[in-house]
Design a protein around this motif. Structure first.
Motif, PDB file in Angstrom:
ATOM      1  N   SER A   1       0.752  -1.106  -0.170  1.00  0.00           N
ATOM      2  CA  SER A   1       0.039  -0.011  -0.060  1.00  0.00           C
ATOM      3  C   SER A   1       0.829   1.152   0.027  1.00  0.00           C
ATOM      4  O   SER A   1       2.205   1.209   0.166  1.00  0.00           O
ATOM      5  CB  SER A   1      -0.947   0.070   1.117  1.00  0.00           C
ATOM      6  N   ARG A   2       0.315   2.406  -0.349  1.00  0.00           N
ATOM      7  CA  ARG A   2       1.155   3.691  -0.422  1.00  0.00           C
ATOM      8  C   ARG A   2       1.555   3.973   1.278  1.00  0.00           C
ATOM      9  O   ARG A   2       2.669   4.418   1.320  1.00  0.00           O
ATOM     10  CB  ARG A   2       0.110   4.711  -0.690  1.00  0.00           C
ATOM     11  N   ILE A   3       0.832   3.531   2.150  1.00  0.00           N
ATOM     12  CA  ILE A   3       1.099   3.592   3.522  1.00  0.00           C
ATOM     13  C   ILE A   3       2.335   2.879   3.945  1.00  0.00           C
ATOM     14  O   ILE A   3       3.308   3.445   4.305  1.00  0.00           O
ATOM     15  CB  ILE A   3      -0.066   3.406   4.427  1.00  0.00           C
ATOM     16  N   ALA A   4       2.478   1.666   3.499  1.00  0.00           N
ATOM     17  CA  ALA A   4       3.324   0.783   3.927  1.00  0.00           C
ATOM     18  C   ALA A   4       5.037   1.333   2.975  1.00  0.00           C
ATOM     19  O   ALA A   4       5.625   1.285   3.571  1.00  0.00           O
ATOM     20  CB  ALA A   4       3.110  -0.836   3.477  1.00  0.00           C
ATOM     21  N   THR A   5       4.460   1.708   1.767  1.00  0.00           N
ATOM     22  CA  THR A   5       5.677   1.926   0.893  1.00  0.00           C
ATOM     23  C   THR A   5       6.271   3.058   1.554  1.00  0.00           C
ATOM     24  O   THR A   5       7.531   3.122   1.713  1.00  0.00           O
ATOM     25  CB  THR A   5       5.185   2.253  -0.701  1.00  0.00           C
ATOM     26  N   ARG A   6       5.609   4.223   2.155  1.00  0.00           N
ATOM     27  CA  ARG A   6       6.126   5.401   2.642  1.00  0.00           C
ATOM     28  C   ARG A   6       6.685   5.205   4.083  1.00  0.00           C
ATOM     29  O   ARG A   6       7.836   5.555   4.043  1.00  0.00           O
ATOM     30  CB  ARG A   6       5.055   6.215   2.777  1.00  0.00           C
ATOM     31  N   PHE A   7       6.191   4.267   4.672  1.00  0.00           N
ATOM     32  CA  PHE A   7       6.859   3.940   6.078  1.00  0.00           C
ATOM     33  C   PHE A   7       8.268   3.047   5.931  1.00  0.00           C
ATOM     34  O   PHE A   7       9.236   3.391   6.539  1.00  0.00           O
ATOM     35  CB  PHE A   7       6.202   3.191   6.842  1.00  0.00           C
ATOM     36  N   ALA A   8       8.180   2.371   4.760  1.00  0.00           N
ATOM     37  CA  ALA A   8       9.411   1.402   4.324  1.00  0.00           C
ATOM     38  C   ALA A   8      10.562   2.585   3.807  1.00  0.00           C
ATOM     39  O   ALA A   8      11.695   2.305   4.188  1.00  0.00           O
ATOM     40  CB  ALA A   8       9.256   0.662   3.244  1.00  0.00           C
ATOM     41  N   GLN A   9      10.103   3.391   3.061  1.00  0.00           N
ATOM     42  CA  GLN A   9      11.034   4.365   2.540  1.00  0.00           C
ATOM     43  C   GLN A   9      11.734   5.344   3.776  1.00  0.00           C
ATOM     44  O   GLN A   9      13.071   5.758   3.836  1.00  0.00           O
ATOM     45  CB  GLN A   9      10.539   5.654   1.723  1.00  0.00           C
ATOM     46  N   LEU A  10      10.789   5.687   4.670  1.00  0.00           N
ATOM     47  CA  LEU A  10      11.398   6.458   5.752  1.00  0.00           C
ATOM     48  C   LEU A  10      12.221   5.830   6.868  1.00  0.00           C
ATOM     49  O   LEU A  10      13.327   6.341   7.165  1.00  0.00           O
ATOM     50  CB  LEU A  10      10.247   6.968   6.540  1.00  0.00           C
ATOM     51  N   LYS A  11      12.018   4.474   6.862  1.00  0.00           N
ATOM     52  CA  LYS A  11      12.622   3.398   7.877  1.00  0.00           C
ATOM     53  C   LYS A  11      14.200   3.505   7.190  1.00  0.00           C
ATOM     54  O   LYS A  11      14.995   3.529   7.558  1.00  0.00           O
ATOM     55  CB  LYS A  11      12.214   2.110   7.705  1.00  0.00           C
ATOM     56  N   ALA A  12      14.220   3.369   5.594  1.00  0.00           N
ATOM     57  CA  ALA A  12      15.540   3.244   4.941  1.00  0.00           C
ATOM     58  C   ALA A  12      16.264   4.557   5.168  1.00  0.00           C
ATOM     59  O   ALA A  12      17.400   4.419   5.117  1.00  0.00           O
ATOM     60  CB  ALA A  12      15.143   2.757   3.641  1.00  0.00           C
ATOM     61  N   GLU A  13      15.697   5.556   5.291  1.00  0.00           N
ATOM     62  CA  GLU A  13      16.325   6.779   5.558  1.00  0.00           C
ATOM     63  C   GLU A  13      16.605   7.204   6.857  1.00  0.00           C
ATOM     64  O   GLU A  13      17.147   8.402   7.164  1.00  0.00           O
ATOM     65  CB  GLU A  13      15.687   7.839   4.679  1.00  0.00           C
TER      66      GLU A  13
END
Length: 274
Positions: free
Chosen positions: A2-14
């Motif tokens: 989902s867009r929510i899961a994708t966004r949090f995964a991106q933030l975690k990587a950063e």
């Protein structure tokens, strides 16, 4: 994902927290609200909570109650809120949008028609503050079947006996209400918030967002050191209301003032772990 899961995964990587601003859809009017919504990603919003106005907002403090009254007076409805999401998606396909409000407007539209319209509009999540876990079959489970995350609130009074019920069908993230009260109050201390975030992350396996009472960049930065996301609503709406009082004939001033307030908060959240 989902867009929510994708966004949090991106933030975690950063290794940074998300900034989640809250706006009341239709406040002070449809066009100004839509302009502001479209400006938020550029100001640093990672996800956006969009309030659905309702006549009896029991969980909200005076600031957000009045925002809802302005929106209702300007003719805002649940359908017009969905229309705003449609217009937003014409320019932004990436920023998650979460509708936050009460069950009555959804019930009045009908769960099935609402979920169809919300999915088609591009809504990613729902926070319905007056539907407890005991009522998950009413909206939570149908929403998740439609591909929309259902985000649950946890509070300082959510004890070990209650927590499993709260997180059982929660998806997207858990929203930690850092005060035992209504929106706009003073938030909890750093140590208590950190302990709650760790407890909720361990129990749910989901990102944890912290809101209610976060009003300043300093407080937002402090919370962002341990939380996965920081939600700010009343501070932005207070800025909107003050600007509206000072220049009621110039809605562009409202947009620019709130955008700048959001930018400063986002900057504090995004640099908290540097």
């Amino acid at each position: 994902m989902s867009r929510i899961a994708t966004r949090f995964a991106q933030l975690k990587a950063e290794n940074r927290a998300a900034f989640i601003p809250f706006l009341m859809a239709g406040d002070p009017d449809y066009q100004t609200s839509l302009k502001l919504l479209k400006e938020l990603p550029g100001a640093g919003a990672d996800l956006i909570e969009l309030g659905v106005c309702f006549t009896d907002p029991m969980a909200d403090g005076a600031t957000i109650q009045v925002a809802g009254q302005r929106a209702l007076a300007a003719g805002q409805t649940l359908q017009r809120t969905l229309d705003m999401v449609v217009a937003f998606r014409e320019e932004d396909q990436d920023t998650p949008i979460i509708l936050m409000g009460y069950y009555n407007p959804v019930y009045a539209m009908g769960v099935a028609p609402f979920l169809t319209a919300a999915t088609q509009a591009g809504v990613d999540g729902l926070i319905i503050v007056d539907l407890p876990p005991e009522e998950d079959e009413e909206l939570c489970l149908p929403a998740q079947a439609a591909g929309i995350d259902f985000i649950r609130l946890a509070t300082p009074t959510t004890d070990d006996a209650r927590l499993p019920h709260v997180i059982k069908n929660t998806s997207g993230f858990v929203y930690y209400v850092s005060v035992a009260g209504i929106t706009g109050g003073a938030s909890g201390g750093s140590s208590s918030v950190s302990e709650a975030v760790n407890r909720l992350k361990t129990a749910s396996g989901l990102p944890v967002a912290v809101g209610f009472g976060v009003k300043t960049p300093e407080k937002a930065r402090d919370v962002a050191r341990t939380a996965d996301a920081v939600v700010v609503g009343s501070a932005l709406i207070e800025a909107l209301a003050k600007t509206l009082d000072n220049s009621p004939e110039n809605p562009d001033n409202v947009v620019s003032t709130v955008r700048e307030k959001a930018r400063l908060l986002a900057q504090a959240v995004h640099t908290a772990r540097d």
